[in-house]
Design a protein around this motif. Structure first.
Motif, PDB file in Angstrom:
ATOM      1  N   THR A   8       0.797  -1.340  -0.036  1.00 11.87           N
ATOM      2  CA  THR A   8       0.008   0.010  -0.028  1.00 11.87           C
ATOM      3  C   THR A   8       0.869   1.183   0.054  1.00 11.87           C
ATOM      4  O   THR A   8       2.127   1.142   0.490  1.00 11.87           O
ATOM      5  N   GLU A   9       0.298   2.382  -0.214  1.00  7.27           N
ATOM      6  CA  GLU A   9       1.210   3.642  -0.248  1.00  7.27           C
ATOM      7  C   GLU A   9       1.670   3.750   1.189  1.00  7.27           C
ATOM      8  O   GLU A   9       2.837   4.264   1.393  1.00  7.27           O
ATOM      9  N   GLY A  10       0.896   3.669   2.323  1.00 11.13           N
ATOM     10  CA  GLY A  10       1.355   3.872   3.580  1.00 11.13           C
ATOM     11  C   GLY A  10       2.584   3.079   3.880  1.00 11.13           C
ATOM     12  O   GLY A  10       3.590   3.266   4.558  1.00 11.13           O
ATOM     13  N   GLU A  11       2.398   1.638   3.346  1.00  5.43           N
ATOM     14  CA  GLU A  11       3.553   0.661   3.538  1.00  5.43           C
ATOM     15  C   GLU A  11       4.960   1.219   3.023  1.00  5.43           C
ATOM     16  O   GLU A  11       6.071   0.847   3.318  1.00  5.43           O
ATOM     17  N   ARG A  37       4.799   5.611  -8.765  1.00  4.58           N
ATOM     18  CA  ARG A  37       3.563   6.111  -8.064  1.00  4.58           C
ATOM     19  C   ARG A  37       3.773   7.845  -7.946  1.00  4.58           C
ATOM     20  O   ARG A  37       2.757   8.086  -7.322  1.00  4.58           O
ATOM     21  N   GLN A  38       4.704   8.371  -8.616  1.00  2.91           N
ATOM     22  CA  GLN A  38       4.751   9.677  -8.285  1.00  2.91           C
ATOM     23  C   GLN A  38       5.138  10.253  -6.865  1.00  2.91           C
ATOM     24  O   GLN A  38       4.336  11.088  -6.722  1.00  2.91           O
ATOM     25  N   LEU A  39       5.635   9.542  -5.767  1.00  5.60           N
ATOM     26  CA  LEU A  39       5.688   9.803  -4.613  1.00  5.60           C
ATOM     27  C   LEU A  39       6.968  10.471  -4.543  1.00  5.60           C
ATOM     28  O   LEU A  39       8.160   9.918  -4.821  1.00  5.60           O
ATOM     29  N   SER A  40       7.130  11.550  -3.773  1.00 10.61           N
ATOM     30  CA  SER A  40       8.331  12.317  -3.681  1.00 10.61           C
ATOM     31  C   SER A  40       9.003  12.313  -2.050  1.00 10.61           C
ATOM     32  O   SER A  40       8.410  11.694  -1.280  1.00 10.61           O
ATOM     33  N   SER A  41       9.984  13.027  -1.986  1.00  7.54           N
ATOM     34  CA  SER A  41      10.630  13.009  -0.629  1.00  7.54           C
ATOM     35  C   SER A  41       9.849  13.918   0.427  1.00  7.54           C
ATOM     36  O   SER A  41       9.723  13.592   1.413  1.00  7.54           O
ATOM     37  N   SER A  42       8.916  14.747  -0.364  1.00  8.40           N
ATOM     38  CA  SER A  42       8.200  15.741   0.438  1.00  8.40           C
ATOM     39  C   SER A  42       6.972  15.014   1.016  1.00  8.40           C
ATOM     40  O   SER A  42       6.166  14.893   2.043  1.00  8.40           O
ATOM     41  N   ASP A  43       6.320  14.026   0.189  1.00  6.69           N
ATOM     42  CA  ASP A  43       5.513  12.803   0.443  1.00  6.69           C
ATOM     43  C   ASP A  43       5.944  12.302   1.883  1.00  6.69           C
ATOM     44  O   ASP A  43       5.276  11.855   2.553  1.00  6.69           O
ATOM     45  N   ILE A  44       7.257  11.596   1.620  1.00  7.24           N
ATOM     46  CA  ILE A  44       7.854  10.810   2.502  1.00  7.24           C
ATOM     47  C   ILE A  44       7.615  11.697   3.865  1.00  7.24           C
ATOM     48  O   ILE A  44       7.385  11.103   5.158  1.00  7.24           O
TER      49      ILE A  44
END
Length: 64
Positions: A8-11, A37-44
């Protein structure tokens, strides 16, 4: 090489928080999945902040 598309995105974000503990191959696979998934360091960073806030709220609830 590990495959992370089933997470999942959370995992995935939680795994990214611990990226320094991964092998080089696992880190590469994680980076590829984050990019896909276009997730960046700001998402992390946002995920990390949300987790800390939730943990703090939970701790306060248990203290009452």
């Amino acid at each position: 090489m590990p495959e992370y598309q089933h997470l999942t995105e959370g995992e995935l974000l939680r795994l990214a928080e611990e990226e320094e503990q991964l092998t080089d191959d696992a880190r590469l696979a994680l980076d590829e999945e984050l990019c896909r998934r276009q997730l960046s360091s700001s998402d992390i960073d946002s995920y990390r902040i949300e987790r800390k806030a939730a943990a703090k709220a939970d701790k306060l609830k248990r203290a009452v």
